[in-house]
Scaffold this motif. Structure first.
Motif, PDB file in Angstrom:
ATOM      1  N   ASN A 179     -13.459 -19.269  25.382  1.00 32.92           N
ATOM      2  CA  ASN A 179     -14.626 -19.536  25.185  1.00 32.92           C
ATOM      3  C   ASN A 179     -15.194 -18.431  23.993  1.00 32.92           C
ATOM      4  O   ASN A 179     -15.676 -18.838  22.812  1.00 32.92           O
ATOM      5  CB  ASN A 179     -15.688 -19.783  25.945  1.00 32.92           C
ATOM      6  CG  ASN A 179     -15.555 -21.063  26.933  1.00 32.92           C
ATOM      7  OD1 ASN A 179     -15.538 -22.078  26.355  1.00 32.92           O
ATOM      8  ND2 ASN A 179     -15.239 -20.895  28.044  1.00 32.92           N
ATOM      9  N   LEU A 180     -14.458 -17.295  24.153  1.00 33.85           N
ATOM     10  CA  LEU A 180     -14.876 -16.109  22.965  1.00 33.85           C
ATOM     11  C   LEU A 180     -14.136 -16.662  21.827  1.00 33.85           C
ATOM     12  O   LEU A 180     -15.013 -16.366  20.622  1.00 33.85           O
ATOM     13  CB  LEU A 180     -14.309 -14.933  23.341  1.00 33.85           C
ATOM     14  CG  LEU A 180     -14.800 -13.654  22.380  1.00 33.85           C
ATOM     15  CD1 LEU A 180     -16.093 -13.720  22.486  1.00 33.85           C
ATOM     16  CD2 LEU A 180     -13.959 -12.526  22.675  1.00 33.85           C
ATOM     17  N   ARG A 181     -12.854 -17.247  21.809  1.00 29.40           N
ATOM     18  CA  ARG A 181     -12.332 -17.550  20.826  1.00 29.40           C
ATOM     19  C   ARG A 181     -13.003 -18.637  19.951  1.00 29.40           C
ATOM     20  O   ARG A 181     -12.967 -19.018  18.696  1.00 29.40           O
ATOM     21  CB  ARG A 181     -10.738 -17.750  21.084  1.00 29.40           C
ATOM     22  CG  ARG A 181      -9.924 -16.619  21.307  1.00 29.40           C
ATOM     23  CD  ARG A 181      -8.617 -17.003  21.840  1.00 29.40           C
ATOM     24  NE  ARG A 181      -7.669 -17.022  20.751  1.00 29.40           N
ATOM     25  CZ  ARG A 181      -6.462 -16.952  20.724  1.00 29.40           C
ATOM     26  NH1 ARG A 181      -5.788 -16.694  21.765  1.00 29.40           N
ATOM     27  NH2 ARG A 181      -5.565 -17.249  19.626  1.00 29.40           N
ATOM     28  N   ARG A 182     -13.318 -19.720  20.927  1.00 29.32           N
ATOM     29  CA  ARG A 182     -14.150 -20.853  20.243  1.00 29.32           C
ATOM     30  C   ARG A 182     -15.417 -20.343  19.786  1.00 29.32           C
ATOM     31  O   ARG A 182     -15.830 -21.075  18.648  1.00 29.32           O
ATOM     32  CB  ARG A 182     -14.370 -21.753  21.327  1.00 29.32           C
ATOM     33  CG  ARG A 182     -13.048 -22.801  21.986  1.00 29.32           C
ATOM     34  CD  ARG A 182     -13.426 -23.423  23.235  1.00 29.32           C
ATOM     35  NE  ARG A 182     -12.174 -23.931  23.454  1.00 29.32           N
ATOM     36  CZ  ARG A 182     -11.942 -24.619  24.645  1.00 29.32           C
ATOM     37  NH1 ARG A 182     -12.734 -24.753  25.575  1.00 29.32           N
ATOM     38  NH2 ARG A 182     -10.621 -24.986  24.868  1.00 29.32           N
ATOM     39  N   VAL A 183     -15.895 -19.485  20.103  1.00 27.76           N
ATOM     40  CA  VAL A 183     -17.363 -19.063  19.647  1.00 27.76           C
ATOM     41  C   VAL A 183     -17.116 -18.258  18.371  1.00 27.76           C
ATOM     42  O   VAL A 183     -17.843 -18.773  17.327  1.00 27.76           O
ATOM     43  CB  VAL A 183     -18.148 -18.030  20.542  1.00 27.76           C
ATOM     44  CG1 VAL A 183     -19.146 -17.023  19.669  1.00 27.76           C
ATOM     45  CG2 VAL A 183     -18.685 -18.749  21.949  1.00 27.76           C
TER      46      VAL A 183
END
Lengths: 511, 346
Positions: free
Chosen positions: A448-452
């Motif tokens: 999710n960090l990468r998606r953010v």
């Protein structure tokens, strides 16, 4: 429609299938290495040829039985039967050591039932409202939720914070093996395709808890054991008094709400809900120092939460068609195969099936309660089997479970390797439970960090209030838990010093 | 106590059966030797065909399934196994060996036993897609293809119902007008990823491409307003389209499914944007041609029933689509060539 659903479940054949499903589920849950998910995987193809009500009822029964059965081995053997009962070990096993195995089992079973029922109740009443809430959780919110849940590790480990953190970090690192989330680049695979899939949670779990338990026992097998095994367990009713049960009301309700809450959010699951409920229960309790020594509260928190997660996980599954974990993903497949398409129209198009599911869940919960309460005296007698015989059988079952995970022998090697690792960690007094949290939440955070970071350019963080609240909550949890832990540590140190001085004084008196 | 042990034993026995299925990764060295032998047998002429066509299985056939239970690939594979049992008169056992979009299973069994009792069931998007994205370094030529036996209901490009875009052209034009503002949800590495790369590099779309995850996660993101457009399996999106929450811009199949003929195809806008996901059975490399032929005949026969047609109509919204060996190979080659042409920008 409600009556149609009820009559579909109250067919003799369906009731029989539910009973079988619950029994098989409990066995799968109770045996370390076999999980609720596996029970569903094995029986899913069997349900292809049943009617939709029969098939889905049986799958629900397997699910509920499987999640509930995990407490048996957690309490009796200190090996969680499924990831969902990891936290049940914390107080369940100490209770059993104190000779209260029956009480621990009874508590676990009854509160599993209560948790399931609360979960089903919320599922029936609040599904649409809770769905809207679940949809608010996107990349930003998940990212913050993962950080928040990881901060619970600190509260969970207590005094030995650095060692707990070491363990959590190892877990998160192990989870990075395999194809990376988002871009599918292989990491730490050393060129073998076997490592492309990474390690399965199940394999890690068996290695950490079952294999190392056996090795630890092997150490003491030739030593004369200081205690005699209590063989005469008297179990009356559920093993605990009504008064004791009522005293747990608040604890059970809070834990059930945590369980449902985590259940609704896809991708977190029972393994995390039991640990968070345990931690919350411990930190809000008036006698937090007793947690881990074998008190009912710990078992209640863990078992209520993990069973409430079932109802929670069914909410997005039925109303949105979004499965929360591996087990519900199987259930989604099972529903689609019976031409039931979960989603916004499910009540209009397949209303009777939805009500059949609700009734099947209630029926399964009742069967679970009956089977496990009656079975308790048999379960407890497992403790009478000399461990020299019992543990090798468990190792074999674990090996089978590891292979059955993806029909891949490689997983068994990994299991043994994790067992060795875990043994060494236990020798250096590093707790292994935070590793499970790190292993589950690390990838959630990373993904999710990468998606953010992909979203950030057109969607800044201050537009996500839940994200901000969770981050602030994390900071507060870290500050308060650290302070509480330091205080505990100081007190313990002082007590130790006082003890030593007393001993010294006693020693000099003697001379 | 006794009961408990009896139960334990029963579980052990049941599981050891499954476990035996899983450990079927036997010695594979002779495979290479039999392969040329099989070719010469084929080359040596038609004299042997009478004998060759007589191949009939006498023991259990194992089908290794590349995807997990509950998905469409598994369901179709199990339905095929069921139908094949009736035709062949032997047991056909399906075992799921999952991971890496099917790559784990294919890697493990591509050099498996070549006696016709070891087969692999998968879908063509995994077979050709994994090769195109570089996840594995082999494609259909590493196997002896047995049969393509079905067509998926396809993936659709979908947007929320209140979105101003009604066609794929609208969506692409809007993205060109305001580059980087339309969030397009994908899962990196799979068919949807290939689709997004084609949309960008050939269609000229200028989306903000964000990774969201599998079909369920993309649905979640679209409903939760975390992306503006994405691609979903029709089966996932159908109910939302009917309920008026989503609308489909086009299907990515080369033509609309037989039972849903009204849909536009993406290839009307971008000719290269064709993702025909088909279900396929493969045999390990070197399986003799006569065995492959016999298995293909059995599949053709098993899928010619009314029952099969009904099942495919209900489940895939398609009519039965089953190919003989030559057409299967030609079909796979065509799909591979198309996917390989995308490699430069994947």
């Amino acid at each position: 429609m409600i009556l149609q659903g009820l009559s579909a479940v109250l067919q003799p054949m369906t009731i029989l299938l539910v009973a079988i499903g619950v029994a098989v589920g409990i066995i799968f849950g109770a045996i370390p290495g076999l999980t609720a998910t596996m029970a569903i995987v094995m029986f899913l193809p069997v349900t292809y040829s049943m009617t939709s009500a029969q098939g889905i009822s049986m799958l629900m029964a397997l699910y509920i039985g499987g999640i509930s059965g995990g407490l048996i081995s957690a309490i009796l053997l200190n090996i969680p039967g499924t990831p969902s009962s990891v936290a049940t070990c914390f107080d369940g096993k100490p209770m059993a050591n104190k000779g209260e195995a029956g009480k621990a089992l009874g508590t676990g079973v009854v509160f599993s039932f209560i948790g399931t029922v609360i979960g089903i109740g919320l599922l029936m009443v609040l599904a649409p409202v809770l769905c809207d809430f679940a949809l608010k959780f996107q990349a930003y919110e998940y990212c913050a939720l993962a950080v928040f849940s990881l901060s619970m590790v600190i509260a969970l480990t207590g005094r030995d914070m650095p060692k707990g953190l070491i363990s959590a970090v190892i877990g998160a690192l192990l989870a990075t093996v395999g194809l990376a989330p988002v871009d599918s680049k292989p990491r730490f695979t050393f060129g073998t395709y076997q490592l492309n899939n990474g390690f399965a949670l199940l394999v890690l779990l068996i290695g950490l808890f079952a294999i190392s338990e056996v090795m630890a026992y092997a150490e003491s097998v030739r030593k004369n054991q200081g205690y005699t095994i209590e063989t005469n367990y008297k179990i009356r009713g559920a093993g605990f008094s009504i008064k004791e049960g009522l005293a747990q009301t608040k604890n059970a309700i809070v834990s059930a709400l945590i369980g449902v809450g985590i259940g609704i959010l896809p991708g977190i699951g029972g393994g995390v809900s039991c640990m968070i409920a345990y931690t919350v229960s411990k930190n809000t309790s008036k006698h937090r120092e007793l947690y881990g020594t074998g008190i009912m509260d710990g078992v209640v928190a863990s078992e209520t939460a993990n069973n409430a997660t079932i109802g929670g996980a069914m909410i997005p599954l039925l109303s949105l068609g979004i499965p929360g974990d591996a087990a519900t993903a199987m259930l989604l497949g099972g529903l689609q195969i019976h031409n039931v398409a979960p989603g916004p129209l499910i009540y209009q198009k397949s209303g009777e099936v939805v009500y059949a599911i609700f009734f099947a869940m209630v029926l399964s919960a009742i069967f679970m309660l009956i089977f496990m309460l009656f079975g308790m005296r048999f379960f407890v007698s497992v403790l009478k089997i000399p461990k020299n015989f019992l543990l090798p059988v468990i190792v074999v079952l674990c090996g089978i479970g590891a292979i059955g995970n993806a029909n891949n022998l490689f997983d068994t090697y990994s299991m043994v390797a994790f067992g060795l690792m875990s043994y060494l960690l236990i020798k250096s007094k590093i707790p292994t439970v935070p590793m499970i949290l790190g292993f589950i939440l690390g990838p959630t955070f990373e993904t999710n960090l990468r998606r953010v970071s992909q979203l950030a350019s057109s969607d800044p963080f201050y537009r996500h209030p839940i994200f901000c609240v969770l981050i602030v909550a994390t900071v507060l949890v870290v500050i308060f838990s650290t302070r509480a832990n330091l205080k505990d540590a100081r007190r313990a140190q002082e007590e130790e010093l006082a003890e030593m001085e007393k001993m010294k004084a006693a020693g000099s008196d003697g001379e | 106590m006794k009961k408990f042990f009896a139960l334990l034993l029963a579980v052990v026995m049941v599981l050891s059966l499954t476990a035996c299925g899983g450990s079927g990764k036997t010695e594979t060295a002779p495979a290479a030797e039999t392969a040329p032998a099989a070719e010469t047998a084929q080359a040596s002429g038609t004299a042997e065909t009478a004998e060759a066509e007589a191949w009939k299985p006498t023991k259990t056939i194992n089908i290794y399934m590349t995807h997990g239970a509950g998905g469409d690939t598994d369901y179709m594979g199990r339905k095929l196994a069921e139908a094949l049992e009736k035709v062949l008169g032997v047991s056909v056992v399906v075992t799921n060996v999952t991971g890496s979009n099917g790559a784990t299973c294919m890697q493990q069994y591509k050099d498996g036993d070549t006696d016709g009792y070891t087969l692999i069931a998968t879908n063509t998007a995994a077979l050709t897609g994994n090769e195109a994205t570089g996840m594995v370094d082999f494609g259909y030529t590493a196997f002896e293809p047995v049969a393509v036996y079905g067509m998926q209901s396809g993936e659709n490009i979908v947007v929320p119902a209140n979105s101003p875009y009604n066609t794929l052209d609208d969506l692409i034009e809007a993205s060109k007008a305001n580059p980087g503002t339309i969030r397009y949800g994908i899962s990196t590495g799979g068919g949807v990823y290939i689709q997004a790369c084609v949309l960008t590099n050939i269609g000229g779309a200028q989306f903000n491409i964000v990774d969201v995850g599998d079909g369920a996660a993309r649905l979640n993101a679209l409903l939760g307003d975390s992306v503006d457009a994405t691609s979903l399996p029709y089966s996932t999106a159908a109910q939302y389209i009917e309920a008026g929450q989503l609308k489909s811009l086009c299907t990515c199949l080369s033509k609309a499914p037989d039972l849903l003929p009204d849909q536009r195809a993406a290839s009307e806008t971008i000719p290269e944007l064709v993702i025909d996901t088909e279900y396929v059975v493969l045999a390990p490399k070197g399986t003799p041609a006569n065995i492959v032929k016999a298995l293909n005949d059995a599949i053709l026969e098993a899928t010619s029933t009314e029952e099969w047609k009904q099942m495919v109509n209900d489940y895939c919204l398609q009519n039965p689509f089953v190919l003989n060996v030559e057409d299967t190979i030609a079909n796979l080659k065509e799909q591979r060539d198309l996917f390989q042409s995308f490699v430069p920008f994947l």
